[in-house]
Motif scaffolding. Structure first.
Motif, PDB file in Angstrom:
ATOM      1  N   LYS A   1      -6.534  -5.862 -10.013  1.00 40.82           N
ATOM      2  CA  LYS A   1      -5.486  -6.633  -9.574  1.00 40.82           C
ATOM      3  C   LYS A   1      -5.948  -8.602 -10.865  1.00 40.82           C
ATOM      4  CE  LYS A   1      -3.420  -3.145  -8.479  1.00 40.82           C
ATOM      5  NZ  LYS A   1      -2.281  -2.361  -9.045  1.00 40.82           N
ATOM      6  N   ASP A   2      -5.122  -8.458 -11.046  1.00 41.09           N
ATOM      7  CA  ASP A   2      -4.693  -9.925 -11.706  1.00 41.09           C
ATOM      8  C   ASP A   2      -5.167 -10.691 -10.750  1.00 41.09           C
ATOM      9  OD1 ASP A   2      -3.397  -9.203 -14.044  1.00 41.09           O
ATOM     10  OD2 ASP A   2      -1.550  -9.255 -13.146  1.00 41.09           O
ATOM     11  N   ASP A   3      -4.024 -11.140  -9.503  1.00 38.76           N
ATOM     12  CA  ASP A   3      -5.194 -11.847  -8.199  1.00 38.76           C
ATOM     13  C   ASP A   3      -6.441 -12.247  -7.943  1.00 38.76           C
ATOM     14  OD1 ASP A   3      -4.695  -9.909  -6.604  1.00 38.76           O
ATOM     15  OD2 ASP A   3      -3.699 -11.022  -5.502  1.00 38.76           O
ATOM     16  N   LEU A   4      -7.402 -11.483  -8.437  1.00 38.52           N
ATOM     17  CA  LEU A   4      -8.564 -10.804  -8.580  1.00 38.52           C
ATOM     18  C   LEU A   4      -9.412 -10.333  -7.654  1.00 38.52           C
ATOM     19  CD1 LEU A   4     -11.158 -13.921 -10.261  1.00 38.52           C
ATOM     20  CD2 LEU A   4     -10.477 -11.426 -10.800  1.00 38.52           C
ATOM     21  N   GLN A   5      -8.274  -9.164  -7.012  1.00 38.72           N
ATOM     22  CA  GLN A   5      -8.960  -8.232  -5.620  1.00 38.72           C
ATOM     23  C   GLN A   5      -8.880  -6.780  -5.967  1.00 38.72           C
ATOM     24  OE1 GLN A   5      -7.747  -8.823  -2.283  1.00 38.72           O
ATOM     25  NE2 GLN A   5      -7.627 -11.338  -3.464  1.00 38.72           N
ATOM     26  N   LEU A   6      -9.655  -6.573  -5.467  1.00 38.54           N
ATOM     27  CA  LEU A   6      -9.671  -4.681  -5.487  1.00 38.54           C
ATOM     28  C   LEU A   6      -8.740  -3.290  -5.003  1.00 38.54           C
ATOM     29  CD1 LEU A   6     -11.790  -3.255  -6.822  1.00 38.54           C
ATOM     30  CD2 LEU A   6     -12.762  -3.010  -4.639  1.00 38.54           C
TER      31      LEU A   6
ATOM     32  N   GLY B   1      -1.711  14.673   2.911  1.00 34.29           N
ATOM     33  CA  GLY B   1      -3.256  14.546   3.318  1.00 34.29           C
ATOM     34  C   GLY B   1      -3.258  12.874   4.144  1.00 34.29           C
ATOM     35  N   ALA B   2      -4.122  13.010   4.648  1.00 34.59           N
ATOM     36  CA  ALA B   2      -4.493  10.973   5.010  1.00 34.59           C
ATOM     37  C   ALA B   2      -5.288  10.181   3.822  1.00 34.59           C
ATOM     38  CB  ALA B   2      -6.214  11.224   6.087  1.00 34.59           C
ATOM     39  N   ARG B   3      -4.820   9.100   3.226  1.00 35.68           N
ATOM     40  CA  ARG B   3      -5.101   7.868   2.510  1.00 35.68           C
ATOM     41  C   ARG B   3      -5.187   6.882   3.697  1.00 35.68           C
ATOM     42  NH1 ARG B   3      -0.023   8.058  -0.137  1.00 35.68           N
ATOM     43  NH2 ARG B   3      -0.057   5.149   0.187  1.00 35.68           N
ATOM     44  N   THR B   4      -6.168   5.938   2.883  1.00 39.29           N
ATOM     45  CA  THR B   4      -6.665   4.653   3.379  1.00 39.29           C
ATOM     46  C   THR B   4      -6.161   3.409   2.067  1.00 39.29           C
ATOM     47  OG1 THR B   4      -8.109   5.521   5.358  1.00 39.29           O
ATOM     48  CG2 THR B   4      -7.931   3.038   4.454  1.00 39.29           C
ATOM     49  N   GLU B   5      -6.014   2.783   2.363  1.00 38.15           N
ATOM     50  CA  GLU B   5      -5.449   1.745   1.363  1.00 38.15           C
ATOM     51  C   GLU B   5      -6.351   0.197   1.721  1.00 38.15           C
ATOM     52  OE1 GLU B   5      -1.900   0.990  -0.338  1.00 38.15           O
ATOM     53  OE2 GLU B   5      -1.693   3.184  -1.484  1.00 38.15           O
ATOM     54  N   ILE B   6      -7.139  -0.221   0.461  1.00 37.75           N
ATOM     55  CA  ILE B   6      -7.883  -1.807   0.763  1.00 37.75           C
ATOM     56  C   ILE B   6      -7.751  -2.563   0.033  1.00 37.75           C
ATOM     57  CG2 ILE B   6      -9.692  -2.906   1.885  1.00 37.75           C
ATOM     58  CD1 ILE B   6     -10.760   0.510   2.244  1.00 37.75           C
ATOM     59  N   SER B   7      -7.299  -3.690  -0.108  1.00 33.62           N
ATOM     60  CA  SER B   7      -7.626  -4.886  -0.823  1.00 33.62           C
ATOM     61  C   SER B   7      -8.581  -6.126  -0.266  1.00 33.62           C
ATOM     62  CB  SER B   7      -6.067  -6.086  -1.663  1.00 33.62           C
ATOM     63  OG  SER B   7      -5.686  -6.115  -2.524  1.00 33.62           O
ATOM     64  N   ILE B   8     -10.034  -6.218  -0.871  1.00 38.75           N
ATOM     65  CA  ILE B   8     -10.524  -6.663  -1.248  1.00 38.75           C
ATOM     66  C   ILE B   8     -10.524  -8.118  -2.031  1.00 38.75           C
ATOM     67  CG2 ILE B   8     -11.804  -5.118   0.790  1.00 38.75           C
ATOM     68  CD1 ILE B   8     -13.448  -5.386  -2.109  1.00 38.75           C
ATOM     69  N   PRO B   9     -10.439  -9.274  -2.272  1.00 37.27           N
ATOM     70  CA  PRO B   9     -11.001  -9.874  -3.200  1.00 37.27           C
ATOM     71  C   PRO B   9     -12.462 -10.335  -3.510  1.00 37.27           C
ATOM     72  CG  PRO B   9     -11.755 -11.540  -0.647  1.00 37.27           C
ATOM     73  CD  PRO B   9     -11.226  -9.926  -0.022  1.00 37.27           C
ATOM     74  N   LEU B  10     -12.690 -10.362  -4.737  1.00 43.68           N
ATOM     75  CA  LEU B  10     -13.578 -10.287  -5.675  1.00 43.68           C
ATOM     76  C   LEU B  10     -14.682 -11.346  -5.737  1.00 43.68           C
ATOM     77  CD1 LEU B  10     -12.188  -7.759  -9.211  1.00 43.68           C
ATOM     78  CD2 LEU B  10     -14.698  -6.971  -6.753  1.00 43.68           C
TER      79      LEU B  10
END
Length: 195
Positions: free
Chosen positions: A138-143, A186-195
């Motif tokens: 993402k633009d804010d340097l998040q993966l 199905g199952a879905r996991t979402e994670i947002s992390i700083p790069l």
């Protein structure tokens, strides 16, 4: 010993200590389960995720980051070949270098998600099991990482299991973020992390 060699040795010792602490935490969490049938397989998978990350690091020019796309693709191949059922996998991961500590944590999360899918999601009704990892920056340097399967999703009694607790703990301790879990197709996991 030269100052540079001493610094590298201290860094190596620090990394080994941190990874042993991660393994110790995982073993403690796994040992608290009522059903310990697959505990050694789960621990073996987690150790393999850590080992594979450092193996990738050995063959690169960088001493502190690895190619995320290559690492997670290879990890998924290992997980799928170790299982007893053919699972299709798809990945969409940008070609980027990522800090080795973040990569190890992401590898542990992927391993836990895959183990959960293999154990609980792919029952007899799922004729073509599929496991996916999609990442975007993402633009804010998040993966943003989305890990999903086409299984039966989370059952109400499994939304607070050891696996989800481990994923939550890894995200909070390593990335200061909270994963989101969904159970739609199905199952879905979402994670947002700083790069």
């Amino acid at each position: 010993m030269a100052p540079e060699s001493a610094l590298l040795l201290r860094e190596l010792n620090h990394r080994v200590k941190n990874n042993l602490q991660i393994i110790q935490s995982i073993v403690s969490l796994q040992a608290s389960r009522k059903d310990t049938t697959h505990i050694l397989e789960d621990i073996e998978g987690n150790i393999q995720a850590i080992s594979l990350a450092y193996d990738k690091l050995t063959y690169q020019d960088s001493h502190d980051s690895i190619h995320l796309q290559d690492y997670l693709g290879t990890l998924l191949e290992h997980l799928i070949h170790a299982g007893d059922r053919l699972v299709q996998f798809e990945t969409e991961i940008p070609a980027l270098q990522i800090d080795i500590r973040k990569a190890v944590t992401l590898g542990l999360i992927v391993t836990e998600c895959y183990n959960n899918s293999a154990k609980y999601a792919f029952d007899a009704h799922v004729t073509k099991p599929r496991f996916s990892i999609h990442c975007s920056v993402k633009d804010d340097l998040q993966l943003l990482m989305t890990i999903s399967d086409n299984g039966r999703g989370f059952s109400p009694e499994n939304t607070s299991g050891i696996g989800l607790e481990l994923i939550d703990s890894l995200c909070k301790n390593s990335f200061h973020t909270t994963p989101r879990f969904y159970s739609e197709q199905g199952a879905r996991t979402e994670i947002s992390i700083p790069l």
